[in-house]
Design an enzyme around this catalytic site. Structure first.
Site, PDB file in Angstrom:
ATOM      1  N   ASN A  11       0.870  -1.174   0.000  1.00  0.00           N
ATOM      2  CA  ASN A  11       0.000   0.000   0.000  1.00  0.00           C
ATOM      3  C   ASN A  11       0.913   1.231   0.000  1.00  0.00           C
ATOM      4  O   ASN A  11       1.451   1.591   1.035  1.00  0.00           O
ATOM      5  CB  ASN A  11      -0.887  -0.040   1.256  1.00  0.00           C
ATOM      6  N   TRP A  12       1.071   1.810  -1.161  1.00  0.00           N
ATOM      7  CA  TRP A  12       2.007   2.942  -1.284  1.00  0.00           C
ATOM      8  C   TRP A  12       1.459   4.219  -0.665  1.00  0.00           C
ATOM      9  O   TRP A  12       2.172   5.198  -0.526  1.00  0.00           O
ATOM     10  CB  TRP A  12       2.345   3.202  -2.758  1.00  0.00           C
ATOM     11  N   LYS A  13       0.172   4.241  -0.364  1.00  0.00           N
ATOM     12  CA  LYS A  13      -0.476   5.440   0.182  1.00  0.00           C
ATOM     13  C   LYS A  13      -0.211   6.642  -0.746  1.00  0.00           C
ATOM     14  O   LYS A  13      -0.113   6.464  -1.959  1.00  0.00           O
ATOM     15  CB  LYS A  13      -0.013   5.684   1.619  1.00  0.00           C
ATOM     16  N   HIS A  99      -9.650   1.588   4.678  1.00  0.00           N
ATOM     17  CA  HIS A  99      -8.391   1.739   5.423  1.00  0.00           C
ATOM     18  C   HIS A  99      -8.621   2.740   6.561  1.00  0.00           C
ATOM     19  O   HIS A  99      -9.381   3.701   6.398  1.00  0.00           O
ATOM     20  CB  HIS A  99      -7.291   2.233   4.475  1.00  0.00           C
ATOM     21  N   GLU A 101      -6.934   5.094   7.600  1.00  0.00           N
ATOM     22  CA  GLU A 101      -6.635   6.490   7.244  1.00  0.00           C
ATOM     23  C   GLU A 101      -7.815   7.127   6.516  1.00  0.00           C
ATOM     24  O   GLU A 101      -8.075   8.321   6.657  1.00  0.00           O
ATOM     25  CB  GLU A 101      -5.339   6.551   6.403  1.00  0.00           C
ATOM     26  N   GLU A 169      -5.808  -4.480  10.577  1.00  0.00           N
ATOM     27  CA  GLU A 169      -4.775  -3.464  10.759  1.00  0.00           C
ATOM     28  C   GLU A 169      -5.038  -2.705  12.056  1.00  0.00           C
ATOM     29  O   GLU A 169      -5.803  -1.723  12.056  1.00  0.00           O
ATOM     30  CB  GLU A 169      -4.785  -2.488   9.580  1.00  0.00           C
ATOM     31  N   GLY A 175       2.198   2.517  10.715  1.00  0.00           N
ATOM     32  CA  GLY A 175       3.180   3.597  10.560  1.00  0.00           C
ATOM     33  C   GLY A 175       3.879   3.993  11.852  1.00  0.00           C
ATOM     34  O   GLY A 175       4.564   5.008  11.901  1.00  0.00           O
ATOM     35  N   SER A 215       3.081  -1.853  10.436  1.00  0.00           N
ATOM     36  CA  SER A 215       4.521  -1.961  10.715  1.00  0.00           C
ATOM     37  C   SER A 215       5.083  -3.346  10.422  1.00  0.00           C
ATOM     38  O   SER A 215       5.987  -3.811  11.132  1.00  0.00           O
ATOM     39  CB  SER A 215       4.822  -1.536  12.156  1.00  0.00           C
ATOM     40  N   GLY A 236       2.707  -0.984   4.292  1.00  0.00           N
ATOM     41  CA  GLY A 236       2.814   0.419   3.910  1.00  0.00           C
ATOM     42  C   GLY A 236       4.272   0.806   3.703  1.00  0.00           C
ATOM     43  O   GLY A 236       4.849   0.601   2.632  1.00  0.00           O
ATOM     44  N   GLY A 237       4.897   1.335   4.737  1.00  0.00           N
ATOM     45  CA  GLY A 237       6.261   1.865   4.653  1.00  0.00           C
ATOM     46  C   GLY A 237       7.246   0.922   3.977  1.00  0.00           C
ATOM     47  O   GLY A 237       8.023   1.336   3.107  1.00  0.00           O
TER      48      GLY A 237
END
Ligand code: PGA
Length: 253
Positions: A11-13, A99, A101, A169, A175, A215, A236-237
């Site tokens: 997930n590159w966001k 998600h 976010e 999640e 994150g 994470s 993500g990251g």
């Protein structure tokens, strides 16, 4: 033991401009091609702006592409939105929905996530439906009830193991570098599978993939992915670097 094929999803966001995004996607595609026996599906979810370019960069590699959100309608007067059919048209096979976010930034409700998931299914996309508790909810002992209620509210009629993936999640792990322990992850994943069974039946629930997200890194992925009810990750990251993302995927070898 399980017939579920893991899914490793990046997930590159809201990250990456064209040159870096294409290089990252091409790097993942090259790794995938060089590793034909890898026993998992690999998915990249770039921002909308890069879907076309990323789809071209991974073409023929077996790496799938997905969106990070979609509208619940097929077309119409919805300025700034993207329909599931538009995602499909660009080469997407998946879409992330609900998600945390988006639930926070855009006040998305379970009912909206459910409508979007139904629309995604109708367009032939696999919906990755995200659920997860906040730290305050975990500390208050509400983890299971929060996840049960989000799942119940967000899962559309007709959901099955082919058209739906669940992502657990925990919001406090996204994150933050603070990852769920294997015990915490397994407890919630097994619970979610039980809740799914009530909705879609035991057989379908046993086939449905439940990803862990929050994470996940090369250092902690092996123990999470090895858990009986964890069927891959939403990353993500660590999906923004080819080496890190691939080190996670290699746990499915
Ligand atoms: P993270 O994000 O891996 O950077 O914690 C996961 C996600 O939000 O999907």
């Amino acid at each position: 033991m399980t017939a579920r094929r893991p899914l490793i999803a990046g997930n590159w966001k809201m990250n990456m401009l064209k040159a870096d995004g294409v290089a990252l996607a091409a790097g993942v595609a090259a790794k995938r091609k060089a590793d034909p026996s890898l026993a998992c599906d690999v998915l990249i979810c770039p921002p909308f702006t890069l879907i076309s370019e990323v789809a071209k960069a991974v073409e023929g590699s077996g790496v799938a592409v997905g969106g990070q959100d979609c509208h619940a309608k097929t077309s119409g007067a919805h300025t700034g939105d993207t329909s599931p059919a538009m995602l499909k048209d660009l080469g997407c096979g998946y879409v992330i929905l609900g998600h945390s976010e988006r639930r926070t930034d855009h006040k998305e409700t379970d009912a909206e996530v459910k409508a979007k998931a139904a629309a995604a299914h109708a367009a032939g996309l696999v919906a990755i439906i995200c659920v997860g508790e906040t730290l305050a909810q975990r500390d208050a002992g509400q983890t299971l009830e929060v996840n049960a209620s989000q799942l119940k509210g967000s899962l559309p009629e007709g959901a099955n193991a082919d058209n739906t993936v669940i992502a657990y999640e925990p919001v406090w792990a996204i994150g933050t570098g603070r990852v769920a322990t294997p015990e915490q992850a397994q407890e919630v994943h097994a619970f979610i599978r039980g809740e799914l069974a009530k909705k879609v039946g035991e057989t379908e629930a046993a086939k449905m993939r439940i990803l862990y997200g929050g994470s996940m890194k090369p250092e902690n992925a092996a123990q999470l992915i090895a858990l009986p009810d964890v069927d891959g990750g939403l990353i993500g990251g660590a999906s923004l670097k080819v080496e890190d993302f691939w080190a996670i995927a290699r746990n499915c070898a």
